[in-house]
Scaffold this motif. Structure first.
Motif, short mmCIF file in Angstrom:
data_model
loop_
_atom_site.label_atom_id
_atom_site.label_comp_id
_atom_site.label_asym_id
_atom_site.label_seq_id
_atom_site.Cartn_x
_atom_site.Cartn_y
_atom_site.Cartn_z
N PRO A 82 0.82 -1.22 0.00
CA PRO A 82 0.00 0.00 0.00
C PRO A 82 0.86 1.28 0.00
N VAL A 83 0.25 2.37 -0.52
CA VAL A 83 0.86 3.70 -0.44
C VAL A 83 -0.16 4.64 0.19
N SER A 84 0.33 5.45 1.10
CA SER A 84 -0.58 6.31 1.88
C SER A 84 0.07 7.64 2.19
N VAL A 85 -0.75 8.67 2.20
CA VAL A 85 -0.32 9.98 2.68
C VAL A 85 -1.39 10.47 3.66
N ARG A 86 -0.94 11.04 4.76
CA ARG A 86 -1.88 11.54 5.77
C ARG A 86 -2.91 12.44 5.11
N GLN A 90 -2.38 15.39 1.75
CA GLN A 90 -2.49 14.85 0.38
C GLN A 90 -2.49 15.98 -0.64
N ARG A 91 -2.15 15.61 -1.86
CA ARG A 91 -2.12 16.53 -3.01
C ARG A 91 -1.04 17.61 -2.89
N LEU A 92 0.03 17.29 -2.16
CA LEU A 92 1.17 18.21 -2.05
C LEU A 92 2.41 17.60 -2.70
N GLY A 93 2.23 16.47 -3.34
CA GLY A 93 3.36 15.85 -4.02
C GLY A 93 4.07 14.79 -3.21
N ILE A 94 3.60 14.53 -1.99
CA ILE A 94 4.31 13.58 -1.12
C ILE A 94 4.21 12.16 -1.69
N GLY A 95 3.00 11.77 -2.13
CA GLY A 95 2.83 10.44 -2.72
C GLY A 95 3.75 10.26 -3.92
N SER A 96 3.84 11.28 -4.75
CA SER A 96 4.69 11.19 -5.95
C SER A 96 6.16 11.02 -5.56
N ARG A 97 6.57 11.72 -4.52
CA ARG A 97 7.98 11.58 -4.10
C ARG A 97 8.26 10.20 -3.53
#
Ligand SMILES: CC(C)(COP(=O)(O)OP(=O)(O)OC[C@H]1O[C@@H](n2cnc3c(N)ncnc32)[C@H](O)[C@@H]1OP(=O)(O)O)[C@@H](O)C(=O)NCCC(=O)NCCS
Length: 165
Positions: A82-86, A90-97
């Protein structure tokens, strides 16, 4: 806000569990199993790569990679997730990084490719595509996508680590 991406360290497990549970809490297709899957991957030695995004000393996001077997295909493939961002980050580019760093690390390890089950609208930006040669005979199998890291890809039946059930 400064975000750094680093490998999971001893003591991170509880924070990873919390971020994962929070991120998937409002997701309609989630069955709530994601944080338990990460724990089970770790316990089984199948957490090939576990990256956290850290901000102000707290875990803001996480991505897991685990070995997959392509039955009838080549070795050296991994599953992303799984991939998760708090939720509030979200939508700040953290998932992409997280995803980009993970893929770069797998390239360094001479991985052949990565598969995932997810929304193509999100994962296409990293180069993931559907490949009819790869079959995932499970619910959601139509959302299987792959990214070839070396060679020309492979075909076969995709089998995730046991932690995925
Ligand atoms: C998916 C997730 C990890 C992305 O992390 P993030 O830090 O929000 O993503 P980024 O900031 O790097 O990218 C945001 C972009 O992805 C898009 N996006 C995010 N989640 C998406 C989704 N599920 N489907 C389609 N697009 C999505 C946003 O619209 C945004 O696009 P834009 O830049 O064109 O506006 C995060 O939203 C999350 O934890 N979601 C809940 C858990 C989840 O669904 N995990 C993935 C299961 S496959």
């Amino acid at each position: 806000m400064t975000i750094s991406i680093r490998a999971e360290r001893p003591g991170d497990a509880a924070a990873i569990r919390a971020v994962t549970a929070d991120a998937f809490a409002g997701v309609p297709y989630s069955d709530g199993s994601e944080s338990g899957i990460i724990d089970a991957l770790r316990a089984a030695g199948d957490l090939s790569l576990s990256l956290v995004a850290e901000t102000d000393g707290t875990v803001a996001g996480h991505v897991a990679f685990s070995p997959v077997v392509i039955e009838g295909g080549e070795d050296g493939w991994f599953g992303l997730g799984p991939v998760s961002v708090r939720p509030d980050l979200q939508r700040l580019g953290i998932g992409s990084r997280l995803i980009g760093t993970g893929i770069a690390e797998l390239r360094l390890r001479a991985a052949r490719g990565v598969v995932l089950v997810g929304d193509p609208a999100y994962y296409a930006r990293f180069g993931f595509e559907r490949d009819i040669r790869l079959v995932y005979p499970r619910p959601g199998g139509e959302f299987l996508q792959r990214l070839v890291l070396a060679g020309s890809g492979t075909g076969g039946v995709v089998r995730y680590a046991r932690a995925f059930g």
